[in-house]
Design an enzyme around this catalytic site. Structure first.
Site, PDB file in Angstrom:
ATOM      1  N   CYS A 381       0.836  -1.205   0.000  1.00  0.00           N
ATOM      2  CA  CYS A 381       0.000   0.000   0.000  1.00  0.00           C
ATOM      3  C   CYS A 381       0.876   1.262   0.000  1.00  0.00           C
ATOM      4  O   CYS A 381       1.489   1.589  -1.010  1.00  0.00           O
ATOM      5  CB  CYS A 381      -0.974  -0.025   1.167  1.00  0.00           C
ATOM      6  N   HIS A 508      -3.480  -5.092   0.034  1.00  0.00           N
ATOM      7  CA  HIS A 508      -3.005  -5.627   1.319  1.00  0.00           C
ATOM      8  C   HIS A 508      -3.028  -7.155   1.274  1.00  0.00           C
ATOM      9  O   HIS A 508      -4.012  -7.780   1.691  1.00  0.00           O
ATOM     10  CB  HIS A 508      -3.881  -5.114   2.463  1.00  0.00           C
ATOM     11  N   GLU A 510      -1.667  -9.307   3.100  1.00  0.00           N
ATOM     12  CA  GLU A 510      -1.694  -9.948   4.423  1.00  0.00           C
ATOM     13  C   GLU A 510      -3.102 -10.311   4.877  1.00  0.00           C
ATOM     14  O   GLU A 510      -3.278 -11.193   5.738  1.00  0.00           O
ATOM     15  CB  GLU A 510      -1.037  -9.034   5.461  1.00  0.00           C
TER      16      GLU A 510
END
Length: 536
Positions: A381, A508, A510
């Site tokens: 990001c 993102h 994750e």
């Protein structure tokens, strides 16, 4: 009929209610039941999207673009399900909806009150989440602790659910702390007794007590709690501190917690097969290698601000039989003079997301160090945006390259406001949020990390993007745009192909990682970091 499990907390906050709820969800899922889960947060914010990470920690984004509590990350990782906007409910959302209905005249002139209007709205949110997922069981965690004034309407709604749905369809689990007084040489049950007394004064009798403790709880202590709190002794469940969170579902199963739940709710379900989970625990407890990752962020004083990043790194490490050592680096403290000394020993460098201009130059210095010294790098990001700014300054030669977010007057605005964000005034809920497709460029390290798929889906949370008027110039100088939106308008992933691993993404990654299924781009980064370590 759907069964309802409510998880409350007492004595202190941050006691681990979310992990207990997630662990129970996993056990019930492994019994063949369809499980969903939600979190009630009693704060008045509509969602945590505009809250400081120092106050709230990470904002977890769901597929449908909801900005939610970080506990939803635990839920998704443990239970391996994708949640939605109905999985996180705040006081702000409840009151906003009730006031909207009042303005539309939906209450037919009634005086709008906490009971029944607010409590009915809370119950509606519970039942809608269950209905949307066709769940056999819905687990609802209430944030905060019993006794907080903010949580009273939620607890009243939970009390009413037993009468509405029947006692065989509703179960209450209360999590508390049993402190150990070293001077006295004993555990103290009085705080738990008072917490349960407070809960019972609100009309809720817990069916299970989960007691957080540093030391084993004796049977005598369990019997004492059972007597004073009016629960069965076998329903006093010990939640002892463990080396890894992934041991907790197995610890709860060993105490028959899931069977107690099934018996109370009259659920006919086979025993949970936890073979795969047990193998995961065994792997986690016996990792043979160690990989050092420098995480260069601006909120490092509160690791919860990056909890999904840390967990995703660990998941990737599991696949390489490697523990992940996080070196928390405050980007505000990094300069051109000290960057080599501060992060030079790292096997890989990760720059995560964030907002605002604080610490930006430190992030850029970390990225420059990674690029110039060929240290495996992953930008996420804001990390991707700053990687582009660094490339613009030090490779392309645009000395004043910058981001319109941190400097609206910058001449070379490598990062600019997205076109559909230009006239938006409200900050809350207006970012580019949720799951979007990304088309990968063949022959790139990115494509290889994703198994050479053509299109992948990833979750986003951003307002700014790479300025396409610089795309050709950057390509001519060696930056590869290895992932773009299907319409080719939005840059999603960039990389420098001649480096070991220099990849940065706007989304993102994750947020979709699982302990038994690591996110592939992060796995590629960790693999490169481990290879870098072994080549030194």
């Amino acid at each position: 009929m759907t069964k309802y499990i409510f998880v409350t907390g007492g004595v202190v906050s941050s006691i681990g209610k979310g992990i207990v709820a997630a662990s129970l969800g996993r056990l019930l899922k492994n019994r063949g039941l369809k499980v969903t889960i939600q979190k009630f947060d009693p704060y008045i914010n509509v969602d945590p999207g505009t809250m400081s990470p120092y106050q709230h920690g990470e904002v977890f984004v769901t597929d449908d673009g909801a900005e939610t509590d970080l506990d939803l990350g635990h839920y998704e990782r443990f239970i391996d399900i994708n949640l939605n906007k109905y999985s996180n409910v705040t006081t702000g959302k409840i009151y906003s909806e009730v006031l909207r209905k009042e303005r539309k005249g939906e209450y037919l002139g009634a005086t709008v009150q906490v009971i029944p209007h607010i409590t009915n709205e809370i119950k509606e949110k519970i039942m809608r989440a269950a209905k949307m997922t066709d769940a056999d069981v819905i687990i609802t965690e209430v944030g905060g602790t019993v006794g907080d004034i903010e949580s009273l309407p939620f607890l009243e709604a939970l009390r009413q659910m037993k009468a509405d749905m029947g006692s065989d369809n509703v179960m209450y689990i209360h999590t508390t702390l049993i402190p150990y007084l070293k001077a006295a040489g004993e555990m103290k049950t009085k705080p738990t007794q008072h917490s349960v007394k407070e809960l019972r004064s609100l009309g809720i009798q817990p069916n299970i007590l989960v007691v957080r403790t540093e030391l084993p709880v004796s049977q005598n202590t369990k019997n004492k709690l059972a007597q004073f709190c009016d629960v069965n002794p076998e329903a006093v469940i010990e939640s002892r501190d463990v080396e890894t969170l992934y041991s907790i579902p197995l610890a709860l199963q060993a105490q028959n917690m899931d069977q107690i739940v099934c018996d109370h709710l009259k659920l006919d379900a086979p025993a949970a097969d936890m073979t795969e989970w047990r193998a995961l625990e065994e792997k986690v407890l016996n990792l043979k290698k160690k990989t050092k990752i420098a995480l260069v962020g601006k909120y490092v004083e509160l690791p919860d601000a990056y909890i999904s990043v840390v967990e995703a790194l660990k998941h990737a490490g599991f696949d390489f039989d490697s523990d992940i050592e996080i070196d928390w680096v405050d980007s505000q403290e990094l300069t051109a003079e000290n960057v080599a000394e501060r992060i030079g020993s790292a096997d890989g460098i990760l720059v995560p997301g964030g907002f605002g201009d604080r610490g930006i130059e430190g992030k850029i210095e970390a990225i420059r160090f990674a690029r110039e010294n060929d240290v495996p790098f992953l930008g996420i990001c804001l990390g991707m945006q700053m990687a582009c700014v660094e490339f613009g300054r030090n490779v392309v030669g645009l000395e004043d390259a910058g981001s319109a977010e941190t400097n609206p007057d910058v001449t070379n605005n490598i990062i600019d406001l997205m076109a559909d964000q230009e006239n938006i005034e409200n900050l809350g809920g207006t970012l580019r949020l949720g799951l979007y497709p990304c088309k990968l460029k063949k022959g790139t390290k990115t494509a290889a990390a994703y198994g050479n798929e053509d299109v992948v889906q990833e979750r986003h949370r951003h307002r700014y993007e790479f300025n396409n008027k610089y795309r050709q110039l950057f390509e001519e100088n060696g930056l590869v745009f290895s992932g773009v939106s299907p319409d080719n308008r939005l840059v999603e992933i960039v990389e420098i192909p001649e480096k070991q691993f220099f990849v940065a993404c706007q989304f993102h990654p994750e947020l979709i990682s699982r302990p038994n299924r690591p996110q592939r781009l992060i796995k590629g980064f960790v693999g490169a970091a481990l290879a870098n370590k072994e080549s030194k």
